[in-house]
Design a protein around this motif. Structure first.
Motif, short mmCIF file in Angstrom:
data_model
loop_
_atom_site.label_atom_id
_atom_site.label_comp_id
_atom_site.label_asym_id
_atom_site.label_seq_id
_atom_site.Cartn_x
_atom_site.Cartn_y
_atom_site.Cartn_z
N LEU A 56 0.73 -1.02 0.53
CA LEU A 56 -0.04 0.21 -0.38
C LEU A 56 0.41 1.05 0.62
O LEU A 56 0.58 1.85 -0.63
CB LEU A 56 -0.80 0.00 1.03
CG LEU A 56 -1.97 0.60 1.33
CD1 LEU A 56 -3.11 1.31 0.19
CD2 LEU A 56 -2.80 0.89 2.53
N THR A 57 2.35 1.08 0.97
CA THR A 57 2.84 2.49 0.65
C THR A 57 3.64 2.79 -0.58
O THR A 57 3.78 3.76 -1.34
CB THR A 57 3.97 2.13 2.20
OG1 THR A 57 2.92 2.21 3.02
CG2 THR A 57 5.16 3.20 1.86
N LYS A 58 3.54 1.63 -1.70
CA LYS A 58 4.74 1.21 -2.34
C LYS A 58 3.12 2.42 -3.95
O LYS A 58 4.10 3.52 -4.24
CB LYS A 58 4.33 -0.20 -2.88
CG LYS A 58 5.39 0.05 -4.47
CD LYS A 58 6.63 0.92 -4.10
CE LYS A 58 7.99 0.36 -5.81
NZ LYS A 58 9.15 1.75 -5.51
N LEU A 63 2.50 7.13 -7.32
CA LEU A 63 0.63 7.90 -7.83
C LEU A 63 1.91 9.00 -7.10
O LEU A 63 1.20 10.06 -7.88
CB LEU A 63 -0.35 7.39 -7.05
CG LEU A 63 -1.04 5.97 -7.31
CD1 LEU A 63 -2.41 5.74 -6.54
CD2 LEU A 63 -1.20 5.62 -8.93
N THR A 64 1.79 9.37 -6.14
CA THR A 64 2.38 10.80 -5.89
C THR A 64 3.58 11.43 -6.89
O THR A 64 3.69 12.01 -7.32
CB THR A 64 2.55 10.39 -4.17
OG1 THR A 64 1.50 10.17 -4.32
CG2 THR A 64 3.16 11.88 -4.32
N SER A 65 4.40 9.93 -6.18
CA SER A 65 6.10 10.71 -7.86
C SER A 65 5.52 10.66 -9.37
O SER A 65 5.95 10.97 -9.98
CB SER A 65 7.24 9.88 -7.41
OG SER A 65 6.91 8.35 -7.34
N HIS A 66 4.19 10.04 -9.37
CA HIS A 66 4.07 9.68 -11.21
C HIS A 66 2.67 10.44 -11.30
O HIS A 66 2.01 9.55 -11.99
CB HIS A 66 4.34 8.24 -11.96
CG HIS A 66 5.68 7.96 -12.05
ND1 HIS A 66 5.67 7.16 -10.35
CD2 HIS A 66 7.37 7.45 -12.37
CE1 HIS A 66 7.73 6.55 -10.63
NE2 HIS A 66 8.01 6.82 -11.43
N VAL A 67 2.78 11.64 -11.09
CA VAL A 67 1.15 11.70 -11.27
C VAL A 67 1.09 11.56 -12.95
O VAL A 67 0.04 11.65 -12.96
CB VAL A 67 1.17 12.95 -10.75
CG1 VAL A 67 -0.14 14.13 -11.06
CG2 VAL A 67 1.19 13.48 -9.11
N ASP A 68 1.99 12.51 -13.33
CA ASP A 68 2.01 12.25 -15.48
C ASP A 68 2.27 11.35 -15.82
O ASP A 68 1.93 11.41 -16.98
CB ASP A 68 2.14 13.96 -15.73
CG ASP A 68 1.36 15.24 -14.81
OD1 ASP A 68 -0.16 15.10 -14.36
OD2 ASP A 68 1.95 15.81 -14.55
#
Length: 302
Positions: A56-58, A63-68
């Protein structure tokens, strides 16, 4: 509950997802449905939260670091799913459920998300299904269904609709394949083109229904009127049916050139039998339905 039988009265939308819960309703409502079980959303949440929420942490970090960069984010997350192992409890429950089914029959492993058919959001067709799976491959295909919650399309859809990635869950239907399927299709208990409730629309193809869902073949189409207890086929159009998908020996499916391209898949009496079955399903739900059906073995309709 990590697993439930397909006909369990404990089934609900949040626990067994859209497909799983509808199959439970049909099974308990006297409709003939191939047997099986559901790996519940509780099992999914256990899976992603085990080992101090490592997976879940991964997911959250990716998703936070690859928003686009949704394609890359999806690939990273799905790879992480494949690294995880089931708990001993879940593995044992799955093994017990499998022992209750015919050992000679392969299974369909089908994603069943709680949000598949929400009134204001639909994930229909966005998650994975695997057909004719041998028992030795059931666990890995359940994981693939879990992971399909994070396809680029599904991630994008949740983002557009402001739906939580963390709270998203997935159930998985593990269902016996209907043996020797000679025809499959879709039935609309109300004509979707006209809205007439005294008409049903039926589509039929040879083999597995996947060829119809994926759009690789043109089905036979029927419009049947229902009046005063009588049924009349008012329109019949024979499709090209150039391709068919069949169960492959040893597991999985194969695509072949159809040998029934110019022939009707169903007799008129079979068409009326399926329409009649559809009315039973509609009565069970109290509203018009679209229904996947298959003809198999001893002229059974599922």
């Amino acid at each position: 509950m990590l697993t439930l039988p397909l006909n369990s009265a404990e089934s609900n939308l949040s626990l067994t997802g859209g497909k799983g819960h509808n199959l439970s309703i049909l099974s308990r409502g006297g409709i003939s449905v191939p047997g099986g079980f559901v790996v519940t959303t509780s099992a999914y949440h256990e899976f992603v939260n085990q080992n101090n929420k490592k997976l879940l942490t991964k997911i959250e970090a990716t998703l936070t670091s690859h928003v686009d960069e949704l394609d890359e984010a999806s690939a990273i997350i799905q790879a992480e799913f494949r690294k995880q192992k089931f708990s001993t409890k879940l593995r044992n429950e799955i093994a017990e459920r499998l022992s209750e089914l015919d050992p000679q029959v392969n299974l369909a492993i089908r994603s069943s998300a709680p949000c598949e058919d929400m009134p204001d959001a639909s994930f229909a067709g966005q998650h994975d299904t695997y057909l004719n799976i041998p028992r030795s491959q059931v666990e890995e295909n359940i994981v693939e269904c879990f992971a399909s919650l994070f396809t680029p399309r599904a991630i994008s859809y949740r983002k557009r609709n402001n739906l939580s990635e963390v709270d998203a869950g997935m159930a998985v239907v593990c269902q016996c394949m209907a043996s020797n399927q000679t025809a499959s299709g879709v039935l609309f208990t109300t004509n979707p083109l006209t809205g007439r409730r005294n008409e049903s629309a039926l589509e039929a193809i040879p083999g597995l229904g996947e060829a119809l869902v994926s759009g690789i073949t043109e089905p036979d189409r029927y419009v049947v009127s229902r009046k005063n207890g009588e049924m009349t086929i008012k329109d019949k159009r024979i499709g090209a049916k150039s391709k068919t998908i069949l169960a492959a020996d040893g597991g999985g499916v194969k695509e072949e050139t159809s040998l029934a391209a110019s022939c009707e898949v169903l007799t008129d009496e079979e068409v009326k039998s399926i329409i009649d079955l559809g009315q039973n399903v509609q009565d069970l739900y109290g509203k018009p339905q679209d229904i996947e059906w298959t003809k198999w073995l001893m002229e059974s309709f599922q």
